[in-house]
Design an enzyme around this catalytic site. Structure first.
Site, PDB file in Angstrom:
ATOM      1  N   CYS B  86       0.579  -1.132  -0.122  1.00  0.00           N
ATOM      2  CA  CYS B  86      -0.015  -0.242   0.066  1.00  0.00           C
ATOM      3  C   CYS B  86       0.877   1.196  -0.219  1.00  0.00           C
ATOM      4  O   CYS B  86       1.698   1.482  -0.456  1.00  0.00           O
ATOM      5  CB  CYS B  86      -0.732  -0.208   1.461  1.00  0.00           C
ATOM      6  SG  CYS B  86      -1.886   1.055   0.733  1.00  0.00           S
ATOM      7  N   HIS B 194      -3.546  -6.066   0.878  1.00  0.00           N
ATOM      8  CA  HIS B 194      -2.701  -6.075   2.373  1.00  0.00           C
ATOM      9  C   HIS B 194      -2.732  -7.508   2.208  1.00  0.00           C
ATOM     10  O   HIS B 194      -3.892  -7.997   3.848  1.00  0.00           O
ATOM     11  CB  HIS B 194      -3.598  -5.568   3.626  1.00  0.00           C
ATOM     12  CG  HIS B 194      -3.602  -3.745   3.122  1.00  0.00           C
ATOM     13  ND1 HIS B 194      -2.725  -3.335   4.015  1.00  0.00           N
ATOM     14  CD2 HIS B 194      -4.053  -2.480   2.941  1.00  0.00           C
ATOM     15  CE1 HIS B 194      -2.619  -2.131   3.570  1.00  0.00           C
ATOM     16  NE2 HIS B 194      -3.475  -1.642   3.122  1.00  0.00           N
ATOM     17  N   GLU B 196      -1.114  -8.871   5.079  1.00  0.00           N
ATOM     18  CA  GLU B 196      -1.087  -9.432   6.038  1.00  0.00           C
ATOM     19  C   GLU B 196      -2.293  -9.390   6.860  1.00  0.00           C
ATOM     20  O   GLU B 196      -2.404  -8.958   8.264  1.00  0.00           O
ATOM     21  CB  GLU B 196       0.143  -7.679   6.851  1.00  0.00           C
ATOM     22  CG  GLU B 196      -1.077  -6.609   7.307  1.00  0.00           C
ATOM     23  CD  GLU B 196      -0.883  -6.137   6.024  1.00  0.00           C
ATOM     24  OE1 GLU B 196      -0.582  -6.255   5.190  1.00  0.00           O
ATOM     25  OE2 GLU B 196      -1.290  -4.383   6.102  1.00  0.00           O
TER      26      GLU B 196
END
Lengths: 117, 217
Positions: B86, B194, B196
């Site tokens: 990002c 994302h 994660e």
């Protein structure tokens, strides 16, 4: 730029940070410049489009094109105009504008003499 | 194996990455403050999401000048694995480690949703555990994720196999449906989604796990 502290951006890499322990020196011409940064014509400007739509709702008709850019005002010490242009060119190319998506234009105004350090 | 997570003023996914690595995958990690001048011996670097320097000027434009990033550049150029998520992807493009730029989403909205991605792993270190053409779900959360590059250079990236992640249903207007890019060597990956946030089943999916686990290989 209130969050930035000296040294945070690397020595000499960013213009506009306060200088400390500046030795006394002779007056140096001060150049007043404005860097105009605009999105390249090929890059979509959705914010400009939204603003154009709002302008129509305001009742302003006939707007063919509305693109949003930035104007950055700089006061810069340089020995002469050529040096000022070189510094501002580097600043604009490497920091103020991203050449992948933006063009920039330099407007340099009158010079005045800077004060004693 | 220790992963360095770069922290700028305004980073806000640094802890998410830390949690995903340590909590979900058992991979040691360490925060690296942007003013440091060394990488502290880490073996991989993650540039996390967020709003480094408040997105002043342009996303990632000021972060690029952080002292630590000179070391990250050297590390990347020497073949070290670097992942930009990002805002981290925006920083990588501003640094010139990846081509192009990320601009305002086509419809101006900040997009916070799950997206489907199609993978073309090529030589990308980070995607070696995914199959060609595999489709995965990862969340996105960005206002400026519309990838921009001129058509000629985009073709070149395509031919060189650098466009490794594409949206199957383009949410933001990115040229070529680009969601993520790798460099020619394959050690640097930048992506808007994302991974994660997709490492724990309780968050809705674990499609990001294999990406972060690539750190171990």
């Amino acid at each position: 730029m209130g969050l930035l502290q000296p040294g945070q951006l690397g020595r000499g890499r960013a213009v506009g940070l306060p200088r400390f322990n500046k030795p006394a020196r002779l007056p140096v011409p001060l150049f007043h410049a404005r860097v105009l940064v605009s999105l390249r014509a090929s890059v979509l400007d959705p914010a400009g489009e939204a603003t154009r739509a709002a302008a129509e709702r305001l009742g302003v008709e006939g707007i063919r094109r509305l693109r949003i850019g930035k104007a950055i005002e700089v006061e810069l010490e340089a020995t002469d105009r050529a040096e000022a242009e070189a510094k501002l060119g580097l600043l604009s190319d490497r920091l103020l504008a991203n050449p992948v998506i933006e063009d920039w234009k330099l407007v340099i105004g009158d010079t005045s003499t800077g004060g004693l350090g | 194996m220790t992963v360095g997570i770069v922290v700028f003023p305004g980073s806000n996914c640094d802890r998410d990455v830390h949690w995903a690595l340590e909590g979900c995958l058992g991979i040691a990690s360490r925060y690296l403050w942007h003013e440091q001048r060394d990488l502290d011996g880490v073996e991989a670097v993650v540039l996390p999401g967020g709003f480094s320097y408040g997105d002043y000027l342009r996303c990632g434009a000021i972060a690029r000048f952080a002292p630590l990033l000179e070391e990250v550049r050297r590390f990347a150029e020497a073949g070290g694995p670097v992942l930009g998520i990002c805002n981290g992807f925006q920083v990588l493009t501003e640094m010139g480690l990846l081509p192009g730029a990320l601009t305002r989403n086509r419809d101006l909205h900040f997009l916070c949703q799950s997206t489907e991605l199609s993978i073309n792993p090529g030589a990308c270190h980070w995607l070696r555990d995914y199959a060609l053409g595999e489709r995965i779900q990862l969340p996105i959360a960005h206002g400026e994720g519309r990838y921009q590059l001129d058509a000629e250079q985009l073709d070149r990236l395509e031919q060189q196999g650098q466009i490794v992640l594409r949206y199957t249903s383009n949410p933001n207007g990115s040229v070529g449906d680009v969601a993520g890019l790798t460099n020619r060597a394959g050690n640097v990956l930048g992506l808007m989604p994302h991974p994660e946030r997709a490492c724990d089943q309780s968050l809705g999916g674990i499609d990001g796990q294999r990406l972060l686990k690539a750190i171990l290989r």
